[in-house]
Write a protein that holds these residues in place. Structure first.
Motif, PDB file in Angstrom:
ATOM      1  N   LEU A   1       0.821  -1.220   0.000  1.00 62.27           N
ATOM      2  CA  LEU A   1       0.000   0.000   0.000  1.00 62.27           C
ATOM      3  C   LEU A   1       0.849   1.262   0.000  1.00 62.27           C
ATOM      4  O   LEU A   1       0.438   2.306   0.516  1.00 62.27           O
ATOM      5  CB  LEU A   1      -0.975   0.005   1.182  1.00 62.27           C
ATOM      6  CG  LEU A   1      -1.936  -1.172   1.284  1.00 62.27           C
ATOM      7  CD1 LEU A   1      -2.774  -1.073   2.539  1.00 62.27           C
ATOM      8  CD2 LEU A   1      -2.819  -1.257   0.051  1.00 62.27           C
ATOM      9  N   ILE A   2       2.011   1.198  -0.618  1.00 61.88           N
ATOM     10  CA  ILE A   2       2.952   2.310  -0.595  1.00 61.88           C
ATOM     11  C   ILE A   2       2.348   3.586  -1.174  1.00 61.88           C
ATOM     12  O   ILE A   2       2.546   4.675  -0.640  1.00 61.88           O
ATOM     13  CB  ILE A   2       4.287   1.947  -1.294  1.00 61.88           C
ATOM     14  CG1 ILE A   2       5.320   3.048  -1.117  1.00 61.88           C
ATOM     15  CG2 ILE A   2       4.076   1.661  -2.764  1.00 61.88           C
ATOM     16  CD1 ILE A   2       5.972   3.060   0.206  1.00 61.88           C
ATOM     17  N   GLY A   3       1.616   3.477  -2.266  1.00 57.27           N
ATOM     18  CA  GLY A   3       1.035   4.656  -2.909  1.00 57.27           C
ATOM     19  C   GLY A   3      -0.005   5.333  -2.053  1.00 57.27           C
ATOM     20  O   GLY A   3       0.013   6.558  -1.867  1.00 57.27           O
ATOM     21  N   VAL A   4      -0.918   4.559  -1.519  1.00 58.56           N
ATOM     22  CA  VAL A   4      -1.992   5.152  -0.718  1.00 58.56           C
ATOM     23  C   VAL A   4      -1.446   5.699   0.599  1.00 58.56           C
ATOM     24  O   VAL A   4      -1.886   6.749   1.064  1.00 58.56           O
ATOM     25  CB  VAL A   4      -3.158   4.160  -0.515  1.00 58.56           C
ATOM     26  CG1 VAL A   4      -2.825   3.088   0.486  1.00 58.56           C
ATOM     27  CG2 VAL A   4      -4.416   4.890  -0.097  1.00 58.56           C
ATOM     28  N   ASN A   5      -0.477   5.029   1.190  1.00 61.84           N
ATOM     29  CA  ASN A   5       0.115   5.546   2.430  1.00 61.84           C
ATOM     30  C   ASN A   5       0.820   6.872   2.188  1.00 61.84           C
ATOM     31  O   ASN A   5       0.704   7.810   2.981  1.00 61.84           O
ATOM     32  CB  ASN A   5       1.074   4.530   3.044  1.00 61.84           C
ATOM     33  CG  ASN A   5       0.349   3.409   3.736  1.00 61.84           C
ATOM     34  OD1 ASN A   5      -0.718   3.588   4.284  1.00 61.84           O
ATOM     35  ND2 ASN A   5       0.921   2.213   3.688  1.00 61.84           N
ATOM     36  N   SER A   6       1.530   6.957   1.090  1.00 61.05           N
ATOM     37  CA  SER A   6       2.212   8.201   0.738  1.00 61.05           C
ATOM     38  C   SER A   6       1.214   9.331   0.522  1.00 61.05           C
ATOM     39  O   SER A   6       1.389  10.447   1.037  1.00 61.05           O
ATOM     40  CB  SER A   6       3.042   7.979  -0.528  1.00 61.05           C
ATOM     41  OG  SER A   6       3.587   9.177  -0.983  1.00 61.05           O
ATOM     42  N   ASP A   7       0.143   9.061  -0.216  1.00 64.93           N
ATOM     43  CA  ASP A   7      -0.841  10.101  -0.504  1.00 64.93           C
ATOM     44  C   ASP A   7      -1.633  10.518   0.730  1.00 64.93           C
ATOM     45  O   ASP A   7      -1.987  11.686   0.866  1.00 64.93           O
ATOM     46  CB  ASP A   7      -1.783   9.648  -1.614  1.00 64.93           C
ATOM     47  CG  ASP A   7      -1.131   9.717  -2.988  1.00 64.93           C
ATOM     48  OD1 ASP A   7       0.036  10.154  -3.079  1.00 64.93           O
ATOM     49  OD2 ASP A   7      -1.783   9.334  -3.975  1.00 64.93           O
ATOM     50  N   THR A   8      -1.921   9.598   1.627  1.00 66.18           N
ATOM     51  CA  THR A   8      -2.660   9.983   2.834  1.00 66.18           C
ATOM     52  C   THR A   8      -1.819  10.897   3.719  1.00 66.18           C
ATOM     53  O   THR A   8      -2.327  11.873   4.274  1.00 66.18           O
ATOM     54  CB  THR A   8      -3.123   8.762   3.651  1.00 66.18           C
ATOM     55  OG1 THR A   8      -1.999   7.974   4.000  1.00 66.18           O
ATOM     56  CG2 THR A   8      -4.125   7.930   2.888  1.00 66.18           C
ATOM     57  N   HIS A   9      -0.540  10.606   3.830  1.00 62.56           N
ATOM     58  CA  HIS A   9       0.325  11.473   4.635  1.00 62.56           C
ATOM     59  C   HIS A   9       0.526  12.826   3.951  1.00 62.56           C
ATOM     60  O   HIS A   9       0.602  13.859   4.619  1.00 62.56           O
ATOM     61  CB  HIS A   9       1.655  10.778   4.933  1.00 62.56           C
ATOM     62  CG  HIS A   9       1.505   9.679   5.927  1.00 62.56           C
ATOM     63  ND1 HIS A   9       1.431   9.900   7.283  1.00 62.56           N
ATOM     64  CD2 HIS A   9       1.362   8.341   5.770  1.00 62.56           C
ATOM     65  CE1 HIS A   9       1.271   8.758   7.914  1.00 62.56           C
ATOM     66  NE2 HIS A   9       1.223   7.784   7.016  1.00 62.56           N
ATOM     67  N   THR A  10       0.570  12.829   2.625  1.00 69.30           N
ATOM     68  CA  THR A  10       0.665  14.090   1.887  1.00 69.30           C
ATOM     69  C   THR A  10      -0.586  14.933   2.110  1.00 69.30           C
ATOM     70  O   THR A  10      -0.494  16.141   2.350  1.00 69.30           O
ATOM     71  CB  THR A  10       0.861  13.822   0.383  1.00 69.30           C
ATOM     72  OG1 THR A  10       2.062  13.072   0.203  1.00 69.30           O
ATOM     73  CG2 THR A  10       0.934  15.105  -0.406  1.00 69.30           C
ATOM     74  N   LEU A  11      -1.759  14.302   2.041  1.00 70.91           N
ATOM     75  CA  LEU A  11      -2.998  15.026   2.299  1.00 70.91           C
ATOM     76  C   LEU A  11      -3.002  15.604   3.711  1.00 70.91           C
ATOM     77  O   LEU A  11      -3.373  16.762   3.917  1.00 70.91           O
ATOM     78  CB  LEU A  11      -4.221  14.130   2.097  1.00 70.91           C
ATOM     79  CG  LEU A  11      -5.573  14.766   2.438  1.00 70.91           C
ATOM     80  CD1 LEU A  11      -5.837  15.999   1.593  1.00 70.91           C
ATOM     81  CD2 LEU A  11      -6.696  13.750   2.281  1.00 70.91           C
ATOM     82  N   HIS A  12      -2.580  14.826   4.674  1.00 63.92           N
ATOM     83  CA  HIS A  12      -2.532  15.299   6.056  1.00 63.92           C
ATOM     84  C   HIS A  12      -1.631  16.532   6.169  1.00 63.92           C
ATOM     85  O   HIS A  12      -1.994  17.529   6.805  1.00 63.92           O
ATOM     86  CB  HIS A  12      -2.042  14.191   6.987  1.00 63.92           C
ATOM     87  CG  HIS A  12      -2.136  14.558   8.424  1.00 63.92           C
ATOM     88  ND1 HIS A  12      -1.133  15.209   9.089  1.00 63.92           N
ATOM     89  CD2 HIS A  12      -3.133  14.391   9.320  1.00 63.92           C
ATOM     90  CE1 HIS A  12      -1.490  15.425  10.335  1.00 63.92           C
ATOM     91  NE2 HIS A  12      -2.701  14.935  10.496  1.00 63.92           N
ATOM     92  N   ASP A  13      -0.470  16.482   5.529  1.00 64.94           N
ATOM     93  CA  ASP A  13       0.456  17.621   5.564  1.00 64.94           C
ATOM     94  C   ASP A  13      -0.126  18.835   4.850  1.00 64.94           C
ATOM     95  O   ASP A  13       0.036  19.968   5.317  1.00 64.94           O
ATOM     96  CB  ASP A  13       1.798  17.233   4.943  1.00 64.94           C
ATOM     97  CG  ASP A  13       2.554  16.212   5.780  1.00 64.94           C
ATOM     98  OD1 ASP A  13       2.212  16.019   6.974  1.00 64.94           O
ATOM     99  OD2 ASP A  13       3.486  15.584   5.236  1.00 64.94           O
ATOM    100  N   LEU A  14      -0.807  18.621   3.729  1.00 68.85           N
ATOM    101  CA  LEU A  14      -1.423  19.733   3.008  1.00 68.85           C
ATOM    102  C   LEU A  14      -2.524  20.405   3.817  1.00 68.85           C
ATOM    103  O   LEU A  14      -2.654  21.627   3.807  1.00 68.85           O
ATOM    104  CB  LEU A  14      -1.977  19.257   1.669  1.00 68.85           C
ATOM    105  CG  LEU A  14      -0.967  19.058   0.556  1.00 68.85           C
ATOM    106  CD1 LEU A  14      -1.613  18.397  -0.654  1.00 68.85           C
ATOM    107  CD2 LEU A  14      -0.330  20.378   0.164  1.00 68.85           C
ATOM    108  N   VAL A  15      -3.321  19.624   4.516  1.00 73.90           N
ATOM    109  CA  VAL A  15      -4.351  20.203   5.374  1.00 73.90           C
ATOM    110  C   VAL A  15      -3.703  21.062   6.450  1.00 73.90           C
ATOM    111  O   VAL A  15      -4.151  22.184   6.725  1.00 73.90           O
ATOM    112  CB  VAL A  15      -5.250  19.106   5.997  1.00 73.90           C
ATOM    113  CG1 VAL A  15      -6.143  19.677   7.085  1.00 73.90           C
ATOM    114  CG2 VAL A  15      -6.095  18.437   4.921  1.00 73.90           C
TER     115      VAL A  15
END
Length: 110
Positions: A46-60
């Protein structure tokens, strides 16, 4: 594609695609989503989804600090929020009303 396993979120995506297109078109679009549009989302790690979820968290946190502060005041830390984001991402936002979800899909896929 032997590196891609089955993930629970695929069934929601596939089911909705089957409602709006033919089986073969669904197969090829699902293959494109998994291999090209969202690489790593459905990989066993799940490398892609984990990366994107943490990116979304940082963007928020950067773009919407008041929202991030409110979420934190509710006791929703990074890991709790990322687990929610994973559900959104893995099922391609099928928790939204149908019209909204399909609009997101239009933006993402077409």
């Amino acid at each position: 594609q032997p590196t891609i396993g089955y993930c629970q979120g695929m069934n929601f995506v596939c089911g909705i695609l089957l409602l709006i297109m033919a089986e073969e078109d669904t197969f090829w679009l699902l293959a494109a989503i998994v291999e090209d549009v969202l690489p790593g989302f459905y990989h066993p790690s799940l490398i892609g989804v984990n990366s994107d979820t943490h990116t979304l968290h940082d963007l928020v946190a950067i773009k919407l600090p008041a929202v991030a502060a409110d979420l934190e005041s509710l006791g929703l830390d990074r890991e709790a929020l990322c687990s929610v984001y994973v559900a959104w991402f893995m099922c391609l936002f099928n928790q939204l009303p149908s019209e909204s979800m399909l609009r997101v899909w239009d933006l993402l896929l077409f």
